[in-house]
Design an enzyme around this catalytic site. Sequence first.
Site, PDB file in Angstrom:
ATOM      1  N   ASP A 151      -2.389  -2.040 -17.103  1.00  0.00           N
ATOM      2  CA  ASP A 151      -1.950  -0.715 -16.673  1.00  0.00           C
ATOM      3  C   ASP A 151      -0.431  -0.616 -16.749  1.00  0.00           C
ATOM      4  OD1 ASP A 151      -2.291   1.879 -15.807  1.00  0.00           O
ATOM      5  OD2 ASP A 151      -2.143   1.344 -13.694  1.00  0.00           O
ATOM      6  N   HIS A 158       6.966   9.785 -12.087  1.00  0.00           N
ATOM      7  CA  HIS A 158       6.003   9.076 -11.241  1.00  0.00           C
ATOM      8  C   HIS A 158       6.658   7.838 -10.639  1.00  0.00           C
ATOM      9  CE1 HIS A 158       2.280   7.249  -9.824  1.00  0.00           C
ATOM     10  NE2 HIS A 158       2.571   6.153 -10.512  1.00  0.00           N
ATOM     11  N   GLU A 222      -5.196   8.452 -10.160  1.00  0.00           N
ATOM     12  CA  GLU A 222      -3.999   8.528 -11.003  1.00  0.00           C
ATOM     13  C   GLU A 222      -4.425   9.060 -12.362  1.00  0.00           C
ATOM     14  OE1 GLU A 222      -1.960   4.726 -11.031  1.00  0.00           O
ATOM     15  OE2 GLU A 222      -0.791   5.309  -9.266  1.00  0.00           O
ATOM     16  N   GLU A 224      -4.150   9.351 -16.016  1.00  0.00           N
ATOM     17  CA  GLU A 224      -3.541   8.592 -17.108  1.00  0.00           C
ATOM     18  C   GLU A 224      -4.335   8.832 -18.389  1.00  0.00           C
ATOM     19  OE1 GLU A 224      -2.686   4.485 -16.306  1.00  0.00           O
ATOM     20  OE2 GLU A 224      -2.556   4.773 -14.132  1.00  0.00           O
ATOM     21  N   ASP A 256      -7.030   5.853 -12.766  1.00  0.00           N
ATOM     22  CA  ASP A 256      -6.719   4.575 -12.106  1.00  0.00           C
ATOM     23  C   ASP A 256      -6.794   4.782 -10.590  1.00  0.00           C
ATOM     24  OD1 ASP A 256      -5.741   2.052 -11.454  1.00  0.00           O
ATOM     25  OD2 ASP A 256      -3.650   2.650 -11.705  1.00  0.00           O
ATOM     26  N   ARG A 260      -3.789   3.604  -1.398  1.00  0.00           N
ATOM     27  CA  ARG A 260      -2.344   3.527  -1.153  1.00  0.00           C
ATOM     28  C   ARG A 260      -1.960   2.706   0.052  1.00  0.00           C
ATOM     29  NH1 ARG A 260      -0.860   4.555  -6.145  1.00  0.00           N
ATOM     30  NH2 ARG A 260      -1.335   6.676  -6.845  1.00  0.00           N
ATOM     31  N   GLN A 263      -2.307  -0.833  -0.980  1.00  0.00           N
ATOM     32  CA  GLN A 263      -1.240  -1.107  -1.958  1.00  0.00           C
ATOM     33  C   GLN A 263       0.099  -1.347  -1.268  1.00  0.00           C
ATOM     34  OE1 GLN A 263      -0.812   2.084  -4.815  1.00  0.00           O
ATOM     35  NE2 GLN A 263       0.757   1.040  -6.004  1.00  0.00           N
ATOM     36  N   LYS A 276      -6.236  -1.620  -6.494  1.00  0.00           N
ATOM     37  CA  LYS A 276      -6.566  -0.976  -7.761  1.00  0.00           C
ATOM     38  C   LYS A 276      -7.689  -1.675  -8.528  1.00  0.00           C
ATOM     39  CE  LYS A 276      -2.014   1.088  -8.495  1.00  0.00           C
ATOM     40  NZ  LYS A 276      -2.155   2.398  -9.147  1.00  0.00           N
ATOM     41  N   THR A 280     -11.829   1.610 -12.214  1.00  0.00           N
ATOM     42  CA  THR A 280     -11.028   2.421 -13.136  1.00  0.00           C
ATOM     43  C   THR A 280     -12.032   3.191 -13.985  1.00  0.00           C
ATOM     44  OG1 THR A 280      -9.379   0.650 -13.266  1.00  0.00           O
ATOM     45  CG2 THR A 280      -9.269   2.361 -14.957  1.00  0.00           C
ATOM     46  N   GLU A 394       1.990  11.465  -4.735  1.00  0.00           N
ATOM     47  CA  GLU A 394       3.172  12.271  -5.057  1.00  0.00           C
ATOM     48  C   GLU A 394       3.090  13.673  -4.442  1.00  0.00           C
ATOM     49  OE1 GLU A 394       4.840  11.728  -9.192  1.00  0.00           O
ATOM     50  OE2 GLU A 394       2.878  10.812  -9.430  1.00  0.00           O
TER      51      GLU A 394
HETATM   52 CA    CA Z   1      -1.709   3.329 -12.721  1.00  0.00          CA
END
Ligand code: CA
Length: 464
Positions: A151, A158, A222, A224, A256, A260, A263, A276, A280, A394
């Site tokens: 990743d 970001h 996320e 992506e 993804d 949080r 994390q 994570k 996915t 975000e």
């Molecule tokens: Ca990511």
Amino acid sequence: MSTFTCAFLLVLGTLCATPLLAVSTWVESAQNEDSEFPIHNLPYGVFSTTNDPAPRVGVAIGNEVLDLRACAEEGLIAVDSEIMHALRQPTLNAFMALGPAAWHAVRGELLALLDVKNTSLRDDAVLRERLLLSQSSVSMHLPARIGDYTDFYTCREHAYNCGKVFRPENPLVPAFRHLPMAYHGRASSVVISGTDVIRPWGQVKPPEQEPVHIPTGRLDYEMEMGVFVGTGNAQGAPIAIEDAREHLFGLVILNDWSARDIQKWEIAPLGPFNSKNFATSISPWIVTLDALEPYRVVGPPRQEGDPDTLSYLVGGESMAFDVTVEVFLRSETMREQGLEPVQISRSNLKNLYWTIAQMLTQHSVAGCNLQPGDLFGSGTISGEPQETRGCLLEHSLPGMQKNQLPDGSVRGFLQDGDEVIMRAYAQKEGLPKIGFGECRGIVLPAVERTQNRQQAAVSGAKEF
Ligand code: CA
């Protein structure tokens, strides 16, 4: 890349690009303006049916799937024995390994077979019924056996926005503008769109308290794009940036999923781990670089004051693409009330600070061997305004508004029953829309764990 290969690709590119605009197909649903899969797209996937549960390679065209294995076996596309063998596999790895000449050859055959003037399949009702199946009647599988998943972290906005949460004193780390940064992810938990995602448990440290083991209270997505490697490289033999394109097979949508709170506690100094590695999600159709060629743009973007890029990351064709990416959310209540998903964000792949060619080159520069079917995440595709931000973390920063859903609820982070839907497409004046389909997943409640029940009851899964 050899001079011969360069000349071959140049000629092929010219041949493919000009007449392609005028191409039309006898597959009616692909002629619809809104179709994500016009004849110009032809993305590859792996599917099965109830009658024939063996996974096999197919191509999306309009609302249908063309069974590529059967096409090759029926002699409808003229391919050599090596390609024939690759198209009879239950994954795309063997086909990916054959490289650009094979990919171009099959695309050329498919363009001819599906062309409005070609009657070989169009006028054979029995064969057509067997080879051209409704997408709603098939099950999609992972398109490749993914050996490794990496990743990347390549979107400046970001990186800066998240950096403010995890490293407020130094949000954009110094290396960010010098190299495409990444961590090695977990290939075993990559799942196909439509797979439910169970809320993970993990170790979380509330402020001023000892760590606890609880279901995450800050589950996030996320947005992506995923990049599939085609041909690989030998260990110790890095891929030069000029050759990167020949090793890149195509793109999918990638979610993804991220926890949080887990994390935040585990990330320093080695990066994400349990936050994570639980899931996915990817969309099932791989859109090839040939299909995306008309939407390739000059890149990557740079601002005044950005450092010069080291020469090993400069050169070759720009592998930046104008692809719009969108995230939609639908709660369980919205589903029950029959409400449509609501859009949470929209951004563009071309905004990334590094291109997919630079990611590929950086990945192999120390001698790491890449293999057909390896998967990269592009990094969250984001922006500065809230409506362009590619993850809920975000959206949760100071100055942001909480997302209001049509069922009256608000979203900080994902709740059980929430469905995340990602879509992507390339569009340009005078050209057909090339879609990626969608990548969706519903959040299921965390599993009960007797040994954790008491602790969970005390701590709850509340946000902090
Ligand atoms: Ca990511």
